[in-house]
Design a protein around this motif. Sequence first.
Motif, mmCIF file in Angstrom:
data_model
loop_
_atom_site.group_PDB
_atom_site.id
_atom_site.type_symbol
_atom_site.label_atom_id
_atom_site.label_comp_id
_atom_site.label_asym_id
_atom_site.label_seq_id
_atom_site.Cartn_x
_atom_site.Cartn_y
_atom_site.Cartn_z
ATOM 1 N N ASP A 78 0.852 -1.187 0.000
ATOM 2 C CA ASP A 78 0.000 0.000 0.000
ATOM 3 C C ASP A 78 0.889 1.238 0.000
ATOM 4 O OD1 ASP A 78 -2.047 1.788 0.179
ATOM 5 O OD2 ASP A 78 -2.535 1.373 2.271
ATOM 6 N N ALA A 79 1.571 1.478 -1.122
ATOM 7 C CA ALA A 79 2.461 2.626 -1.247
ATOM 8 C C ALA A 79 1.938 3.523 -2.360
ATOM 9 C CB ALA A 79 3.874 2.163 -1.558
ATOM 10 N N PRO A 80 1.885 4.834 -2.127
ATOM 11 C CA PRO A 80 1.393 5.748 -3.167
ATOM 12 C C PRO A 80 2.196 5.599 -4.466
ATOM 13 C CG PRO A 80 1.787 6.915 -1.088
ATOM 14 C CD PRO A 80 2.324 5.522 -0.930
ATOM 15 N N GLY A 81 1.485 5.644 -5.578
ATOM 16 C CA GLY A 81 2.143 5.572 -6.874
ATOM 17 C C GLY A 81 2.572 4.182 -7.298
ATOM 18 N N THR A 82 2.213 3.162 -6.519
ATOM 19 C CA THR A 82 2.593 1.789 -6.855
ATOM 20 C C THR A 82 1.434 1.105 -7.564
ATOM 21 O OG1 THR A 82 3.830 1.732 -4.795
ATOM 22 C CG2 THR A 82 3.516 -0.360 -5.913
ATOM 23 N N GLN A 83 1.729 0.442 -8.673
ATOM 24 C CA GLN A 83 0.706 -0.343 -9.371
ATOM 25 C C GLN A 83 1.303 -1.720 -9.623
ATOM 26 O OE1 GLN A 83 -1.758 1.349 -12.430
ATOM 27 N NE2 GLN A 83 -3.154 -0.092 -11.503
ATOM 28 N N PRO A 84 0.914 -2.692 -8.785
ATOM 29 C CA PRO A 84 1.452 -4.041 -8.980
ATOM 30 C C PRO A 84 1.028 -4.611 -10.327
ATOM 31 C CG PRO A 84 0.140 -3.884 -6.967
ATOM 32 C CD PRO A 84 -0.023 -2.610 -7.701
ATOM 33 N N ARG A 85 1.915 -5.417 -10.904
ATOM 34 C CA ARG A 85 1.644 -6.040 -12.202
ATOM 35 C C ARG A 85 1.871 -7.543 -12.114
ATOM 36 N NH1 ARG A 85 1.465 -2.292 -16.397
ATOM 37 N NH2 ARG A 85 1.989 -0.205 -15.704
#
Length: 103
Positions: A78-85
């Motif tokens: 849950d980190a801002p700007g992170t989008q897991p792929r």
Amino acid sequence: MAMVKVLVDIRPSPVALPFHRAFTRPVVEIDGVEWPARWGTTEIPVDAGAHEIAVFFRYKGQRAARLGVGADELTVHDAPGTQPRVTARLGARNGSGFKVRSA
């Protein structure tokens, strides 16, 4: 805990792409919950934390089959700007399974 959108990129082998687009639908399962997907990229909201992810396909009209199942563990931060792929690649041979990898 905030929801994070995971991008799941699901692709059959290029040779089988026309067949799969015409006759099958991919499904993503996260912690036992199924999410309808599409060939290409699907966005799925999940809570931060550790998850079990599986990708499989069904022929259109089927409701229970789980063909080509591939699985992996997924940890979502849950980190801002992170989008897991996550990538899921289906092999070319009939009976091949998905290779699922989280990045």
